[in-house]
Design a protein around this motif. Structure first.
Motif, PDB file in Angstrom:
ATOM      1  N   GLY A  46     -10.317   2.384 -10.665  1.00  0.00           N
ATOM      2  CA  GLY A  46      -9.902   0.833 -10.436  1.00  0.00           C
ATOM      3  C   GLY A  46      -8.536   0.760 -10.731  1.00  0.00           C
ATOM      4  N   THR A  47      -7.794   1.546 -11.558  1.00  0.00           N
ATOM      5  CA  THR A  47      -6.494   1.505 -11.872  1.00  0.00           C
ATOM      6  C   THR A  47      -5.730   1.983 -10.595  1.00  0.00           C
ATOM      7  N   ILE A  48      -6.190   3.130 -10.253  1.00  0.00           N
ATOM      8  CA  ILE A  48      -5.612   3.793  -9.103  1.00  0.00           C
ATOM      9  C   ILE A  48      -5.522   2.881  -7.965  1.00  0.00           C
ATOM     10  N   ARG A  49      -6.668   2.087  -7.577  1.00  0.00           N
ATOM     11  CA  ARG A  49      -6.848   1.165  -6.537  1.00  0.00           C
ATOM     12  C   ARG A  49      -5.907   0.127  -6.864  1.00  0.00           C
ATOM     13  N   ASP A  50      -5.764  -0.500  -7.833  1.00  0.00           N
ATOM     14  CA  ASP A  50      -4.865  -1.746  -8.180  1.00  0.00           C
ATOM     15  C   ASP A  50      -3.423  -1.484  -7.848  1.00  0.00           C
ATOM     16  N   VAL A  51      -3.106  -0.105  -8.374  1.00  0.00           N
ATOM     17  CA  VAL A  51      -1.725   0.234  -8.207  1.00  0.00           C
ATOM     18  C   VAL A  51      -1.356   0.541  -6.705  1.00  0.00           C
ATOM     19  N   ILE A  52      -2.225   1.115  -6.045  1.00  0.00           N
ATOM     20  CA  ILE A  52      -1.622   1.387  -4.610  1.00  0.00           C
ATOM     21  C   ILE A  52      -1.778  -0.008  -3.729  1.00  0.00           C
ATOM     22  N   LEU A  53      -2.871  -0.899  -4.204  1.00  0.00           N
ATOM     23  CA  LEU A  53      -2.639  -2.125  -3.406  1.00  0.00           C
ATOM     24  C   LEU A  53      -1.740  -3.173  -4.086  1.00  0.00           C
ATOM     25  N   GLY A  54      -0.985  -2.684  -5.021  1.00  0.00           N
ATOM     26  CA  GLY A  54      -0.007  -3.837  -5.555  1.00  0.00           C
ATOM     27  C   GLY A  54      -0.754  -4.874  -6.333  1.00  0.00           C
ATOM     28  N   ALA A  55      -1.870  -4.786  -6.772  1.00  0.00           N
ATOM     29  CA  ALA A  55      -2.595  -5.809  -7.352  1.00  0.00           C
ATOM     30  C   ALA A  55      -2.117  -5.751  -8.815  1.00  0.00           C
ATOM     31  N   TYR A  56      -1.113  -6.641  -9.246  1.00  0.00           N
ATOM     32  CA  TYR A  56      -0.636  -6.383 -10.696  1.00  0.00           C
ATOM     33  C   TYR A  56      -0.868  -7.862 -11.202  1.00  0.00           C
ATOM     34  N   PRO A  57      -1.178  -8.039 -12.530  1.00  0.00           N
ATOM     35  CA  PRO A  57      -1.576  -6.849 -13.498  1.00  0.00           C
ATOM     36  C   PRO A  57      -2.650  -6.157 -13.047  1.00  0.00           C
ATOM     37  N   VAL A  58      -2.945  -4.831 -13.368  1.00  0.00           N
ATOM     38  CA  VAL A  58      -4.310  -4.263 -13.479  1.00  0.00           C
ATOM     39  C   VAL A  58      -5.319  -4.962 -13.818  1.00  0.00           C
ATOM     40  N   PHE A  59      -6.510  -4.685 -13.338  1.00  0.00           N
ATOM     41  CA  PHE A  59      -7.543  -5.573 -13.576  1.00  0.00           C
ATOM     42  C   PHE A  59      -7.905  -5.483 -15.289  1.00  0.00           C
ATOM     43  N   TRP A  60      -7.713  -4.314 -15.880  1.00  0.00           N
ATOM     44  CA  TRP A  60      -8.223  -4.292 -17.538  1.00  0.00           C
ATOM     45  C   TRP A  60      -6.955  -4.838 -18.234  1.00  0.00           C
ATOM     46  N   ALA A 116      -6.537  -6.269   2.922  1.00  0.00           N
ATOM     47  CA  ALA A 116      -6.615  -4.916   3.487  1.00  0.00           C
ATOM     48  C   ALA A 116      -7.138  -4.636   4.607  1.00  0.00           C
ATOM     49  N   PRO A 117      -6.688  -3.974   5.696  1.00  0.00           N
ATOM     50  CA  PRO A 117      -7.395  -3.593   6.763  1.00  0.00           C
ATOM     51  C   PRO A 117      -8.715  -3.050   6.455  1.00  0.00           C
ATOM     52  N   MET A 118      -9.684  -2.877   7.246  1.00  0.00           N
ATOM     53  CA  MET A 118     -11.001  -2.328   6.943  1.00  0.00           C
ATOM     54  C   MET A 118     -11.017  -0.755   6.618  1.00  0.00           C
ATOM     55  N   PRO A 119     -10.244  -0.010   7.547  1.00  0.00           N
ATOM     56  CA  PRO A 119     -10.269   1.531   7.120  1.00  0.00           C
ATOM     57  C   PRO A 119      -9.755   1.428   5.678  1.00  0.00           C
ATOM     58  N   VAL A 120      -8.642   0.771   5.436  1.00  0.00           N
ATOM     59  CA  VAL A 120      -7.936   0.825   4.020  1.00  0.00           C
ATOM     60  C   VAL A 120      -8.839   0.572   2.866  1.00  0.00           C
ATOM     61  N   ALA A 121      -9.767  -0.645   3.282  1.00  0.00           N
ATOM     62  CA  ALA A 121     -10.685  -1.141   2.399  1.00  0.00           C
ATOM     63  C   ALA A 121     -11.909  -0.215   1.995  1.00  0.00           C
ATOM     64  N   ILE A 122     -12.109   0.728   3.002  1.00  0.00           N
ATOM     65  CA  ILE A 122     -13.339   1.780   3.095  1.00  0.00           C
ATOM     66  C   ILE A 122     -12.688   2.823   2.021  1.00  0.00           C
TER      67      ILE A 122
END
Length: 220
Positions: A46-60, A116-122
């Motif tokens: 989940g941390t790697i996912r949030d960093v790649i998607l720019g979802a800050y702050p990371v969930f935890w 995120a686009p569908m392929p990216v979401a997968i």
């Protein structure tokens, strides 16, 4: 995040933390090592996912409840499970399967919620499901399951694809979550039970045009 999504996410963290703690016990790590292995398994993907998607702050970081759950799970595992080597290996695989299915689908749902686009979401869903276990295995110096013949990443991809498809056809989110998680989990559990695996890619020395080295160079 809906209430169901949130509680499934918490459950996934607990299951993966248990998987990491049990692995730590098999390799006789100290309590700090148990907590570290439980943590990287539970939040690594989940941390790697949030960093790649720019979802800050990371969930935890945004919600420290995840960290308390990991710590509680690790300590409880140390106190209750006295002899990890006596636990059947299949139990560890089943715990990991639940975490894999949950995180793959939940990671996909979060990526779609961030447009995120569908392929990216997968890809993000698959990464969320497999990265924590991969980090755990690398730290324990074993070949990660994603790189072995096991049907592992394939199950994560199935869950991600199912969720994307159901979301595309406008199914209710809770229905999509349950169906996609069940699909990924069913495939992984079936692979564990019947020991189904993907064919291995193997190139022999003969096929590679190399002669087997039957002798060692002698010291001169």
């Amino acid at each position: 995040m809906t209430e169901l999504l949130y509680y499934l996410d918490l459950f996934g963290v607990v299951v993966f933390a248990l998987s990491g703690a049990l692995m730590a016990g098999r390799y006789k790590l100290d309590p700090f090592g148990v907590v570290v292995l439980a943590s990287v398994t539970a939040v690594g993907g989940g941390t790697i996912r949030d960093v790649i998607l720019g979802a800050y702050p990371v969930f935890w970081v945004a919600n420290p409840v995840y960290l308390w759950l990991i710590l509680f799970t690790a300590i409880l595992t140390i106190l209750i499970v006295r002899r990890p080597k006596r636990i059947p290996k299949r139990f560890l695989l089943i715990a990991d399967a639940f975490g894999l299915a949950l995180f793959a689908v939940l990671g996909t749902a979060k990526a779609l919620s961030l447009e995120a686009p569908m392929p990216v979401a997968i890809v993000m869903g698959t990464l969320t499901g497999v990265a924590g276990g991969m980090i755990r295995d690398v730290l324990c110096n074993v070949i990660p399951m994603i790189l072995r013949q096991e049907i592992y990443a394939t199950a994560a991809m199935l869950g991600s694809c199912l969720y994307v498809a159901l979301d595309y056809f406008a199914f209710a989110q809770n229905t999509s979550l349950v169906l996609a998680i069940c699909g990924a989990l069913a495939l992984r559990l079936a692979a564990i039970y019947w020991q189904v695996s993907l064919p291995a890619f193997h190139i022999s020395e003969k096929d590679a045009g190399q002669k087997p080295d039957k002798t060692q160079d002698k010291d001169t």
